[in-house]
Design a protein around this motif. Structure first.
Motif, PDB file in Angstrom:
ATOM      1  N   ILE A  47       0.890  -1.159   0.000  1.00  7.41           N
ATOM      2  CA  ILE A  47       0.000   0.000   0.000  1.00  7.41           C
ATOM      3  C   ILE A  47       0.927   1.208   0.000  1.00  7.41           C
ATOM      4  N   THR A  48       1.134   1.785  -1.157  1.00  7.43           N
ATOM      5  CA  THR A  48       2.086   2.879  -1.333  1.00  7.43           C
ATOM      6  C   THR A  48       1.338   4.205  -1.387  1.00  7.43           C
ATOM      7  N   GLY A  49       1.808   5.177  -0.616  1.00  9.20           N
ATOM      8  CA  GLY A  49       1.198   6.499  -0.610  1.00  9.20           C
ATOM      9  C   GLY A  49       1.901   7.443  -1.556  1.00  9.20           C
ATOM     10  N   LEU A  50       1.147   8.386  -2.121  1.00  6.57           N
ATOM     11  CA  LEU A  50       1.702   9.455  -2.951  1.00  6.57           C
ATOM     12  C   LEU A  50       1.211  10.772  -2.378  1.00  6.57           C
ATOM     13  N   ASP A 229      -2.438  11.599   8.857  1.00  7.31           N
ATOM     14  CA  ASP A 229      -2.689  10.550   9.846  1.00  7.31           C
ATOM     15  C   ASP A 229      -3.101   9.260   9.139  1.00  7.31           C
ATOM     16  N   LEU A 230      -3.930   9.391   8.112  1.00  9.86           N
ATOM     17  CA  LEU A 230      -4.353   8.228   7.344  1.00  9.86           C
ATOM     18  C   LEU A 230      -3.166   7.622   6.597  1.00  9.86           C
ATOM     19  N   VAL A 231      -2.341   8.466   6.009  1.00 12.60           N
ATOM     20  CA  VAL A 231      -1.150   7.989   5.298  1.00 12.60           C
ATOM     21  C   VAL A 231      -0.235   7.228   6.251  1.00 12.60           C
ATOM     22  N   ALA A 232      -0.004   7.803   7.446  1.00  5.00           N
ATOM     23  CA  ALA A 232       0.884   7.168   8.418  1.00  5.00           C
ATOM     24  C   ALA A 232       0.343   5.816   8.862  1.00  5.00           C
ATOM     25  N   ARG A 233      -0.967   5.710   8.965  1.00  2.76           N
ATOM     26  CA  ARG A 233      -1.578   4.458   9.415  1.00  2.76           C
ATOM     27  C   ARG A 233      -1.578   3.401   8.324  1.00  2.76           C
ATOM     28  N   LEU A 234      -1.758   3.817   7.081  1.00  5.85           N
ATOM     29  CA  LEU A 234      -2.084   2.881   6.007  1.00  5.85           C
ATOM     30  C   LEU A 234      -0.917   2.580   5.072  1.00  5.85           C
ATOM     31  N   CYS A 235      -0.059   3.560   4.804  1.00  3.70           N
ATOM     32  CA  CYS A 235       0.871   3.458   3.681  1.00  3.70           C
ATOM     33  C   CYS A 235       2.314   3.202   4.118  1.00  3.70           C
ATOM     34  N   ASN A 236       2.979   2.342   3.397  1.00  9.07           N
ATOM     35  CA  ASN A 236       4.414   2.127   3.550  1.00  9.07           C
ATOM     36  C   ASN A 236       4.904   1.350   2.331  1.00  9.07           C
ATOM     37  N   PRO A 237       5.707   2.009   1.474  1.00 10.79           N
ATOM     38  CA  PRO A 237       6.350   3.306   1.652  1.00 10.79           C
ATOM     39  C   PRO A 237       5.437   4.465   1.234  1.00 10.79           C
ATOM     40  N   VAL A 238       6.012   5.673   1.372  1.00 14.52           N
ATOM     41  CA  VAL A 238       5.359   6.904   0.933  1.00 14.52           C
ATOM     42  C   VAL A 238       6.279   7.606  -0.049  1.00 14.52           C
ATOM     43  N   ILE A 239       5.740   7.961  -1.213  1.00 16.01           N
ATOM     44  CA  ILE A 239       6.466   8.724  -2.235  1.00 16.01           C
ATOM     45  C   ILE A 239       6.006  10.168  -2.154  1.00 16.01           C
ATOM     46  N   VAL A 240       6.944  11.103  -2.199  1.00 17.18           N
ATOM     47  CA  VAL A 240       6.621  12.526  -2.128  1.00 17.18           C
ATOM     48  C   VAL A 240       6.943  13.182  -3.460  1.00 17.18           C
ATOM     49  N   MET A 241       5.953  13.921  -4.002  1.00 18.46           N
ATOM     50  CA  MET A 241       6.184  14.735  -5.189  1.00 18.46           C
ATOM     51  C   MET A 241       6.146  16.212  -4.810  1.00 18.46           C
ATOM     52  N   SER A 242       6.930  17.009  -5.505  1.00 16.48           N
ATOM     53  CA  SER A 242       6.894  18.468  -5.361  1.00 16.48           C
ATOM     54  C   SER A 242       7.279  19.091  -6.683  1.00 16.48           C
ATOM     55  N   GLU A 243       6.493  20.066  -7.121  1.00 15.35           N
ATOM     56  CA  GLU A 243       6.746  20.778  -8.371  1.00 15.35           C
ATOM     57  C   GLU A 243       6.929  19.815  -9.541  1.00 15.35           C
ATOM     58  N   GLY A 244       6.104  18.761  -9.547  1.00 10.07           N
ATOM     59  CA  GLY A 244       6.051  17.856 -10.681  1.00 10.07           C
ATOM     60  C   GLY A 244       7.048  16.726 -10.688  1.00 10.07           C
ATOM     61  N   THR A 245       7.916  16.641  -9.689  1.00 10.36           N
ATOM     62  CA  THR A 245       8.941  15.616  -9.730  1.00 10.36           C
ATOM     63  C   THR A 245       9.022  14.839  -8.429  1.00 10.36           C
ATOM     64  N   HIS A 246       9.736  13.711  -8.472  1.00  8.44           N
ATOM     65  CA  HIS A 246       9.946  12.861  -7.295  1.00  8.44           C
ATOM     66  C   HIS A 246      10.895  13.579  -6.350  1.00  8.44           C
ATOM     67  N   LEU A 247      10.439  13.818  -5.123  1.00 12.84           N
ATOM     68  CA  LEU A 247      11.263  14.522  -4.142  1.00 12.84           C
ATOM     69  C   LEU A 247      12.018  13.549  -3.252  1.00 12.84           C
TER      70      LEU A 247
END
Length: 271
Positions: A47-50, A229-247
């Motif tokens: 379950i991966t978060g974005l 809070d939902l992301v922390a409970r549900l997702c691992n790993p978590v991918i972060v985007m900023s300004e259109g790209t992978h952060l």
């Protein structure tokens, strides 16, 4: 953060178990690069978060992956097969389906009819089958209806099977969207803000469904969500985007404490 978490490429083992690989993905609208040379992988059975600030390009990335937009450049590989540029119905047939932040049921049809329409290549769609093989058409229709009823039972919408979809509450429409994805027998589901507009009680149920579908039925989940809070409970790993790209990428705790993430949300483009 680990080296594997810092790099979208990850390790050799991480590459081998990736069900989705996005490489150098770019989408330009006029002069705006909504997604800008973005690369990441989603591992099978996770379950991966974005996440990312508003305007980070998350929904555009989902639209590119699911075929609702075509990339300006870059590649998308799903389950070992390149899918960038394919139309949504072809991608769905390969086992990659999605929901929307604002549910889009067929409002003038019943809840059951919304599900029965989903399976592709139904025998009754071919005129000659209706004429020359009516028994086969009827058998297949009964099988699809039985499966739809089982899915409605699973998501606790069975009592609303004959209700028009337009009359459902916002939360019930979210459940109907999930039910429709299950009728496509997916390998992976893209969930666009499943928690938006949903009360806490229903959200707990949705979380339970998502976890069960992933860990017990083997369906990979890729989730855009703003509720940390939902992301922390549900997702691992978590991918972060900023300004259109992978952060960056990592566990919820690693991402929460990453200075780059704090800068993206609180500074940088928002100063």
């Amino acid at each position: 953060m680990t080296a594997a978490a810092q790099s979208p490429a990850g390790t050799a083992a991480g590459q081998s178990d990736a069900i989705l690989e996005v490489s150098n993905l770019t989408r330009v609208f006029g002069g705006v690069r909504a997604v800008d040379d973005c690369s990441f992988r989603v591992r099978r059975g996770t379950i991966t978060g974005l996440i990312g600030p508003n305007g980070a390009g998350k929904t555009t990335a989902f639209n590119l992956i699911s075929g609702f937009l075509k990339p300006t450049s870059g590649t998308i590989v799903f389950d070992g097969e390149r899918i960038d540029g394919l139309p949504p119905h072809v991608i769905a047939r390969k086992g990659l389906v999605r929901t929307f932040q604002i549910p889009k049921p067929l409002g003038s049809m019943t809840v059951l009819e919304n599900l029965v329409l989903v399976p592709m290549g139904q025998e009754g769609e071919r005129v000659w089958n209706a004429w020359f093989r009516p028994g086969l058409v009827g058998q297949r229709e009964r099988e699809i209806i039985d499966r739809a009823l089982a899915v409605l039972e699973y998501v606790d919408l069975i009592r609303l099977r004959d209700e028009y979809a337009a009359n459902l509450s916002g939360g019930q429409k979210k459940l109907l969207e999930l039910a429709r994805t299950l009728m496509a027998e997916p390998k992976m589901i893209l969930l666009d803000e499943p928690g938006a507009g949903v009360n806490r009680t229903l959200m707990r149920r949705l979380v339970g469904y998502i976890e069960e579908l992933c860990y017990e039925r083997g369906i990979t989940m890729f989730i855009i969500e703003h509720d940390m809070d939902l992301v922390a409970r549900l997702c691992n790993p978590v991918i972060v985007m900023s300004e259109g790209t992978h952060l960056c990428e990592g566990t919820p705790e690693e991402v929460r404490n990453n200075p780059q993430v704090l800068e993206a949300y609180l500074g940088g483009q928002y100063r």
